[in-house]
Structure formats: structure tokens, C-alpha cells
Design an enzyme around this catalytic site. Sequence first.
Site, PDB file in Angstrom:
ATOM      1  CG  HIS A 144       1.652   1.391   2.266  1.00  0.00           C
ATOM      2  ND1 HIS A 144       1.504   2.226   0.858  1.00  0.00           N
ATOM      3  CD2 HIS A 144       1.460   2.205   3.082  1.00  0.00           C
ATOM      4  CE1 HIS A 144       1.253   3.215   1.309  1.00  0.00           C
ATOM      5  NE2 HIS A 144       1.275   3.385   2.601  1.00  0.00           N
ATOM      6  CG  ASP A 182       0.955   0.845  -2.119  1.00  0.00           C
ATOM      7  OD1 ASP A 182       0.600  -0.490  -1.372  1.00  0.00           O
ATOM      8  OD2 ASP A 182       1.238   1.703  -1.571  1.00  0.00           O
ATOM      9  CG  ASN A 203      -3.525  12.269   4.283  1.00  0.00           C
ATOM     10  OD1 ASN A 203      -2.812  13.171   4.671  1.00  0.00           O
ATOM     11  ND2 ASN A 203      -4.833  12.514   4.028  1.00  0.00           N
ATOM     12  CB  SER A 204      -1.044   5.689   2.934  1.00  0.00           C
ATOM     13  OG  SER A 204       0.211   6.336   2.949  1.00  0.00           O
TER      14      SER A 204
END
Length: 455
Positions: free
Chosen positions: A88, A118, A190-191
Site C-alpha cells: 500500500h 501487503d 512507519n508502514s
Amino acid sequence: MAAARGAPESFADLADRVSPAVVNITTTTTVAQPAMPGPIVPEGSPFEDFFRDFLDRRGGPNNRPQRSQALGSGFVISEDGFIVTNNHVIDGADEIMVEFFSGDELPAKLIGRDANTDIAVLKVESEGPLPFVTFGDSDVARVGDWVLAVGNPLGQGFSVSAGIISARNRALSGTYDDYIQTDAAINRGNSGGPLFNMDGEVIGVNTAILSPNGGSIGIGFSMSSAVVTKVVDQLKEFGETRRGWLGVRIQDVDEGVAEALGLEKAAGALVTDVPEGPAREAGIQAEDVIVSFDGVEVTDTRSLVRQVGATDVGKTVRVVVVRDGEETTLKIKLGRRETADGSGDVPDTSGESAAPEVESMLGMTVSTLTPAIRDELGLSDSSTGLVIQEIDQTSEAFEKGLRVGDVIEEAGQQAVETVAELEAQIASAKDAGRKSLLLLVRRGGEPRYTALTLQ
């Protein structure tokens, strides 16, 4: 066994060691702007040329596409420039720029991505070898172990947060979910960043948080390295995932189903349907309970789906099923999940009553299927069974999810098309000392087994 460790005096040495391999990721995407109404000027008006020039300077009556940017994190996994992040983070990006701890920036190319977990893999070209980190074994991590999250929270640049593992094997919404829950602060940005153990190994990829306000409240989720490593290897090699496919529709075995089938415990995966595919070719049947796959015990449907998906396409595995109280071992050559359509043939049947039989039992009023009822319910001409016309909302049947319009196709592992056949299966189960009766119920084309207590 992993040894318990006390709280470290400082995380500074660990942060110094792993930070050079963590990167900030900036993506740029072209976003079409919504149409804006222009001024209405009568043709031939002296203002026509003025407004035409004005709109041309603005880009016309519709604004030109705009460039938007998004921020995320990632980490280098090899000295030649392979980088792992979240799907994402880079989804829909036209350009991907990677900033390193040193401040250097390099453009990145997308190698492959997997929406199911993801995860995405990028590649940068560097003149020299890059600092990198390695994956650790998330399966040996324990609740209470210290972990370190590194990334780019809220676009503030490189940042480190520490916490513990709060829970393991969390599922959010994906088929292959295996999240580590942590209270280490994870915020937007932080993803895609790494979650480290105290040995500096990546045991998770920071992916999601639960929060009422968008900020960290100590409930963060990192996809476990046990899942990520398999996905990353396939994306690097093929540019896509290639998951194993068994070819069965399954449901969990609850206590009622276990009792009705005479199982010793409520475990395994109950097969509800077998479309065309590897399982049908190998002889798996509806009502089989899969208790072992490739030498590993099957506890529930989620564990089976994950294990099958992690198995190489084309591998021949041993699958142990319980059928009629006896264990049977079958050899099945797995297909590929991404190319499977899951379709199957529906057997044709004949013979119908002009008027439906109607009877009340087990808290339900059931009737035989007629052409009119099939049309009313949108069922195919080949549909068989008994349709639930009414249901007592205080009954066990309602409590277990049965509803008006559901079609009972089997009872006691036998097909039922008449009220008399259902009554006979109830009587037979009672005579055999059974406390419950297993029903195969279909709703909207989806089969499901439900066990109802016999009075």
C-alpha cells in the site's frame, strides 16, 4: 527453547547497527483533478477572448492533473539493492524514490507485489554495496519479547521506537494473515518498516495499527517474517506469487459437527465442496475432514489455507482425511492458487413433486423444492433438497445461523429431497445414539455444515 531476556540497558547499539539498512520511501502519483465549471460567456461576447485567455493560463476549465506524494518506510535485504516495503506504500505510484540513512537518494523500480500480504519488493541500483539486514525466525518469538520498530513516522525522518510483542498469530482481514501485535509505537509513515528482535533480525514488517484517532495507542501489527520471507523470495524470482492450491471449500469443525461425525475432538477442516481441481482428482469428497496436510496437523481452516498457500506449486503432498470414521491418506499434486477458478460441475437430477411437502421439525418448517420455489429463490433447475420456509427464532437452528430460504441438501451425510427422507435420518441418528444430526445447508450457492441437537 528461547531463553528469556531482561530489558536492555539501552537500545542504542542495536539502533546504530540496523538503522543504515532502513530507508524512507517517497512515492509520486499523478492525480486527476475533478472537473471545475467554467464561466458561461455568450458566443460573440466582448468578454469571450478575455475568459479564453484566463482559462488557458489556469490550464483550461478542468484543472491539470496534479502530482501527489506519499511517505512510507522500507528496509534493504541485500547488498545489491533489494528493498522490502508494504504494497500500500507504493500502490499506484508513478515514481518511487528511496532515501537512505546517509541522506543519499536513489530511484527505485518495482520488482513485484502481493496485495494479499501487503508486501512489495523494490530494487535500486547503487555504485557500491548497500548495508542490509536479514530476516529472523518469527515463529520462535514469544509474547513479552522486546522488539524495535524503525521507520519514518508522520514524515519526521528516521525514528526508533521500542516495545514488546503483545500477541502472535493475529488475523485482520486477509486469507494469509499472520501478524505480530506490538506496543512499539507505529504511526503513519512507519508502514513497510522493519520490526527487529534483539539480535537485529527482521521478524516482522510494520503494516497496520488500531487507533480511534490515526495515531499510535500501542496496538500495532507487523506481518510475520514466516509469511514475508516466502513472498519476498517468490517476488524476487518470478515478480509475482505462486501459491499452492488444493481445490476444496472448507469450514471449521465445531463441537456439534465433531459429535455428529463421531470425531474425537473438534479440529481439522471439514470439506463442504470439491470443485474441479487437484483435490477432486485425488479423491477428496465433501464431508471429509482434513486432519493432516504434508505431515503437519490441521487445527482449523485458517492453518490449512496458510499451509497450502506456502507449499510449492506442483508438489505432491500427503493429505490425511477422516471419512466415515476411518482415516484415509491421499496423495495430491497441488495446483496454483492464482490461476484457479474454483468452478465445478453441478450434477443434474430429475423428479419433482407438483406441490411441495411441508413439515415442521428441529425448529424449522421445511418443504420440498418445486419449480416455482426454485424460481422464487433464484435456484438452478438442478438444485435439490428441502427449503426452510419458516424458522423459530428461539430455536437452536436460528441460533446457529440457519435462515428462511436456506436449502438443506443432506442430513446425516445422506441426500434428502423429501420430508420423509429427513425424518428417516433423524430417526436413524436417534436409534444410533447420536446427540446431534449433521446437515449440509446451501445459501447463495455456498455450502455449509451445521449440526443440530436431537431432542
